[in-house]
Design a protein around this motif. Structure first.
Motif: not given
Length: 460
Positions: A130-139
């Motif tokens: 399960x990968x959790x991340x945001x799309x708007x930031x850089x990292x």
């Protein structure tokens, strides 16, 4: 017994992930009164000491800033996080996908792979990442999608389910359209399933929950699975903590069949197998219901049939879209609590005439029943829909990207990063256009009338 590993990347990914672990521990503590390590815990936790009730999370935390991870290490969950599974830097990615993907992705590649391998070695049968991340930031967007590619390279047979938080149109990161479109290409190529979540939808949901409770910021029941607290972090509550709670509950609900028994358990691998008819069309729209039962308003429980109807309403979707006006390719219903198989079948038959399904998959339903309800509730429902309404969401994102790209605004920040060429932008927007066209082509068949072919008879 199968296990899963959660990979949290960036500020948003780590905050949502920390909230998920906090809620999961509360849920297991509510069910497992003796605090003993059991099979339910074994799907996402590993036993550190068989003589003591001590467990460690099967997680890898990555962030190029130290702030959020340090808060986790100072918070109430610090003892269940393995410090060797954390990877941080100090400078951040500066809201630049290229810095996260190219610069940090190359610099920390070996360390990330080593930490994931170490986590995998503790699993008897690794089933899913399960990968959790945001799309708007850089990292989140850059390093997050680089990690996704590494997971495919190192563990090609293990399912990769990604929860991606998309920025709103009023996002304060000017370059978020660039970051989102560049990340979309990687998601389309390397993920098995993507659960898109939009910030604006989360804001609207939080406002509705607070409206139900009668006063802003008011208390959602403390024994409920959604609370207004900040969970496992040590800092004071922030405005977006309630939004993170909703995403964490999505993951909590989705993993319930892997953690608890039920009369119709759904394997995590079955989600991609049954809901993704074409490789690139693996974006699944999530919706959670009920919402108001999470607020302490003294209202009676939502009727079962109404809960099913609510799951398909525009207001319950975690992205700004109305799937009822578009075409369903497939749909999964994951129920928790006191729900009989007969009730499930009856509601599917009731809803079937009102929901337009693609003509070649009229029976494209998948269902799961988990006997254990969320803490503080009698039942709940998570719907995952593969629906062509995503073409509208992705078209809005493309328009915001093109507004910047036509003027070449802020482009030099990306081109200054070693290894990135301008062709990367054109390839990314081309990939997004192709994805939108695939959804449009399918949506155009919505009104197509297909006459049923009579069954072959048996010669006598």
């Amino acid at each position: 017994m199968t296990q899963s590993i959660v990979v949290q990347v960036g500020q948003c990914g780590n905050q949502v992930g920390c909230r998920f672990w906090d809620l999961a521990l509360r849920e297991h503590a509510h069910i497992n009164k003796n605090g003993l390590y059991d099979e339910a815990l074994g799907s996402f936790f590993r036993n550190v000491d068989s003589s003591l009730p001590v467990c460690s999370l099967q997680a890898v935390l990555v962030d190029m800033e130290e702030g959020v991870v340090n808060q986790i290490l100072q918070g109430p969950l610090r003892e269940v996080f393995d410090s060797t599974q954390l990877l941080t830097d100090v400078s951040g990615s500066g809201n630049n996908w290229a810095v996260g993907y190219m610069t940090y992705g190359s610099a920390y590649r070996d360390q990330i792979v080593e930490k994931v391998r170490k986590a995998a070695e503790h699993c008897d049968c690794l089933q899913c990442f399960f990968l959790i991340h945001s799309m708007g930031g850089g990292t989140g967007s850059g390093l997050g999608t680089r990690v996704l590619g590494l997971l495919e390279d190192e563990f090609p047979e293990v399912c990769r389910i990604v929860t991606s938080v998309y920025p709103s149109e009023e996002d304060d990161v000017v370059t978020s359209p660039y970051n989102s479109v560049l990340a979309m290409k990687e998601l389309s190529e390397h993920a098995d399933c993507v659960l898109p979540v939009e910030n604006q939808s989360l804001v609207d949901m939080v406002n509705r929950i607070r409206c139900y409770s009668g006063k802003a910021g008011s208390a959602v029941r403390m024994d409920s699975s959604v609370i207004s607290g900040h969970g496992g972090l040590s800092a004071a509550e922030k405005p977006f903590d309630a939004m993170n709670n909703i995403v964490a509950n999505l993951l909590l609900h989705m993993t319930s069949s892997a953690r608890f028994q039920g009369s119709l358990n759904m394997d995590l691998n079955e989600i991609a197998m049954n809901l993704v008819p074409f490789p690139r069309l693996h974006y699944l729209i999530p919706s959670l219901t009920p919402l108001y039962s999470l607020a302490d308003v003294g209202m009676p429980p939502r009727r079962l049939d109404q809960m099913f109807s609510d799951a398909f309403s525009k207001e319950q979707q975690l992205i700004e879209a109305d799937p009822r006006r578009s075409l369903y390719l497939a749909c999964a219903l994951l129920l928790r609590g006191d729900v009989a198989v007969s009730d499930l079948q009856r509601n599917i038959q009731r809803l079937r005439p009102t929901l337009p399904f693609v003509w070649w998959n009229q029976d494209g339903w998948k269902a799961g029943l988990c006997a254990v309800p969320p803490v503080g509730q009698t039942r709940s429902l998570l719907a995952l829909a593969n629906n062509t309404c995503l073409r509208v969401t992705f078209s809005r994102l493309r328009e915001r990207f093109m507004k910047l790209y036509r003027k070449k605004a802020h482009l030099h920040h990306y081109l200054d990063v070693e290894g990135l060429e301008q062709s990367t932008f054109s390839e990314a927007v081309s990939s997004l256009c192709s994805l939108i066209a695939e959804y449009q082509q399918l949506d155009a068949t919505k009104d197509q009338v297909v006459h049923s072919v009579p069954r072959l008879g048996i010669a006598t």
